[in-house]
Design a protein around this motif. Structure first.
Motif, PDB file in Angstrom:
ATOM      1  N   GLY A  91       0.789  -1.227   0.000  1.00  0.00           N
ATOM      2  CA  GLY A  91       0.000   0.000   0.000  1.00  0.00           C
ATOM      3  C   GLY A  91       0.819   1.274   0.000  1.00  0.00           C
ATOM      4  O   GLY A  91       0.312   2.334   0.396  1.00  0.00           O
ATOM      5  N   LEU A  92       2.040   1.207  -0.492  1.00  0.00           N
ATOM      6  CA  LEU A  92       2.929   2.368  -0.441  1.00  0.00           C
ATOM      7  C   LEU A  92       3.089   3.067  -1.789  1.00  0.00           C
ATOM      8  O   LEU A  92       3.755   4.095  -1.873  1.00  0.00           O
ATOM      9  CB  LEU A  92       4.311   1.947   0.080  1.00  0.00           C
ATOM     10  N   LEU A  93       2.464   2.516  -2.831  1.00  0.00           N
ATOM     11  CA  LEU A  93       2.482   3.161  -4.142  1.00  0.00           C
ATOM     12  C   LEU A  93       1.053   3.452  -4.580  1.00  0.00           C
ATOM     13  O   LEU A  93       0.132   2.705  -4.249  1.00  0.00           O
ATOM     14  CB  LEU A  93       3.143   2.263  -5.193  1.00  0.00           C
ATOM     15  N   TYR A  94       0.877   4.528  -5.318  1.00  0.00           N
ATOM     16  CA  TYR A  94      -0.434   4.801  -5.903  1.00  0.00           C
ATOM     17  C   TYR A  94      -0.252   5.275  -7.342  1.00  0.00           C
ATOM     18  O   TYR A  94       0.765   5.895  -7.689  1.00  0.00           O
ATOM     19  CB  TYR A  94      -1.215   5.825  -5.078  1.00  0.00           C
ATOM     20  N   PRO A  95      -1.238   4.976  -8.221  1.00  0.00           N
ATOM     21  CA  PRO A  95      -1.108   5.325  -9.631  1.00  0.00           C
ATOM     22  C   PRO A  95      -1.409   6.802  -9.877  1.00  0.00           C
ATOM     23  O   PRO A  95      -2.213   7.421  -9.183  1.00  0.00           O
ATOM     24  CB  PRO A  95      -2.141   4.434 -10.314  1.00  0.00           C
ATOM     25  N   CYS A  96      -0.767   7.328 -10.907  1.00  0.00           N
ATOM     26  CA  CYS A  96      -0.919   8.750 -11.237  1.00  0.00           C
ATOM     27  C   CYS A  96      -0.877   8.910 -12.744  1.00  0.00           C
ATOM     28  O   CYS A  96      -0.011   8.347 -13.419  1.00  0.00           O
ATOM     29  CB  CYS A  96       0.220   9.541 -10.587  1.00  0.00           C
TER      30      CYS A  96
END
Length: 280
Positions: A91-96
Motif C-alpha cells: 500500500g505504499l504506491l499509488y497510480p498517477c
C-alpha cells in the motif's frame, strides 16, 4: 571493501563534468584498495543509444581509469518489477496519470527537482486514476505512509556529515514511470545494493534525492552505504552545471582531436579546469 561506481546513461556523450565524477569515484576506490565499477543506466526509452556505451568505455580508458563493468540496467528489469510489486502490495504506491504540464500548473511549491507533485491522484480509487484498462500510469511513493512505516532515518555524506531523512522536500516521487520500467530513484537504489556499492559517489545535484533513496533502502531491507556528493563543474558565464543538453564539449570530441586524456584527468584531480569552468 570500498566499492564505488560510475553510472552514466547512454542518452548523450560524456563531458568534463562526467570525467570529474568518474575520476573522483575511481580515485576514492583506488585509495582504499577497493573496486571501481562501471554500470550503464540504459532504460531511458528511445533516448538510450546502445552505441554510446562503447564510447563511454573508450572515454574512461582514455582518461587512464581502470574499472570492472557490471550488468546494465536493461538486464535488471525483473528486480525493479519485484520491488515495485512489493511496495504496491504494502500500500505504499499509488497510480498517477498527471502530466508534467498539469503538475506545473497545480503545484504550490518547488523542490530540488522542480514543481513538487501536489498529490492530485492520491487517495483516488485505482479504477478512477487509471483511466481505463491499459492506460499508462506512473506509480508514486506515498512518502507520508512510508515514513510512518520506517520511523526516523538518517544517512551519512562523507563531505556534509550526518543527515536526517526528509524526503518530503521532493514530494511523492515517481518510482515506476508511465512507459518505462523504473525511475532513477528506484533503479539506482536497487542497483547499488545489488552491486555491493559502499560509497555512492555522485554530484551535489543529487543530494536531495538521497533522502528518497535512504527511505527506499529501509522499506526494501537493503544495505545502507555512505554517500559522497562532490561539487559540480559549472560554466562561469551562466553559473549552470555542464550538461549534455547544453552541448558542453564532449570527451569523445576531445579524444578524437588528440587531447591527452591522462593529462586531463590529472588536471581534474588538481581542480584545474579550462577557462570558463569552475567548481560550484
Amino acid at each position: 571493501m570500498v566499492t564505488t561506481r560510475f553510472a552514466p546513461s547512454p542518452n548523450g556523450s560524456l563531458h568534463l563534468g562526467h570525467a570529474f565524477s568518474a575520476v573522483t569515484a575511481h580515485d576514492l576506490a583506488q585509495a582504499a584498495q577497493g573496486r571501481f565499477l562501471l554500470r550503464i543506466e540504459d532504460i531511458d526509452g528511445a533516448r538510450s543509444r546502445p552505441e554510446l556505451a562503447e564510447e563511454f568505455r573508450a572515454d574512461l580508458a582514455w582518461l587512464g581509469l581502470e574499472w570492472r563493468e557490471v550488468a546494465p540496467q536493461s538486464a535488471r528489469l525483473d528486480s525493479y518489477a519485484a520491488a515495485a510489486a512489493r511496495l504496491r502490495a504494502e500500500g505504499l504506491l499509488y497510480p498517477c496519470t498527471c502530466t508534467r504540464a498539469e503538475i506545473a500548473a497545480s503545484a504550490t511549491r518547488a523542490g530540488p527537482e522542480g514543481p513538487v507533485y501536489p498529490g492530485t491522484c492520491k487517495g483516488r480509487p485505482v479504477r478512477d486514476v487509471a483511466g481505463g484498462e491499459g492506460a499508462p500510469v506512473a506509480w508514486r511513493l506515498d512518502v507520508a505512509a512510508a515514513l510512518e512505516r520506517t520511523g526516523p532515518l538518517e544517512w551519512v555524506d562523507a563531505l556534509a556529515g550526518r543527515q536526517a531523512v526528509d524526503p518530503a522536500r521532493l514530494g511523492d516521487v515517481v518510482l515506476v514511470r508511465k512507459n518505462e520500467p523504473a525511475s532513477y530513484h528506484l533503479a539506482a537504489t536497487l542497483d547499488d545494493a545489488a552491486d555491493g556499492v559502499t560509497l555512492v559517489t555522485r554530484g551535489r545535484d543529487l543530494f536531495a534525492a538521497t533522502h528518497v533513496h535512504r527511505l527506499l533502502q529501509a522499506l526494501l531491507d537493503l544495505p545502507v552505504p555512505t554517500w559522497h556528493h562532490h561539487p559540480l563543474l559549472i560554466e562561469d558565464a551562466t553559473g549552470t552545471k555542464l550538461a549534455k543538453r547544453r552541448h558542453s564539449p564532449s570527451l569523445a570530441d576531445r579524444r578524437r582531436a588528440g587531447e591527452d586524456g591522462a593529462a586531463i584527468a590529472a588536471a581534474l584531480r588538481r581542480q584545474r579546469f579550462p577557462a570558463g569552468i569552475s567548481l560550484g
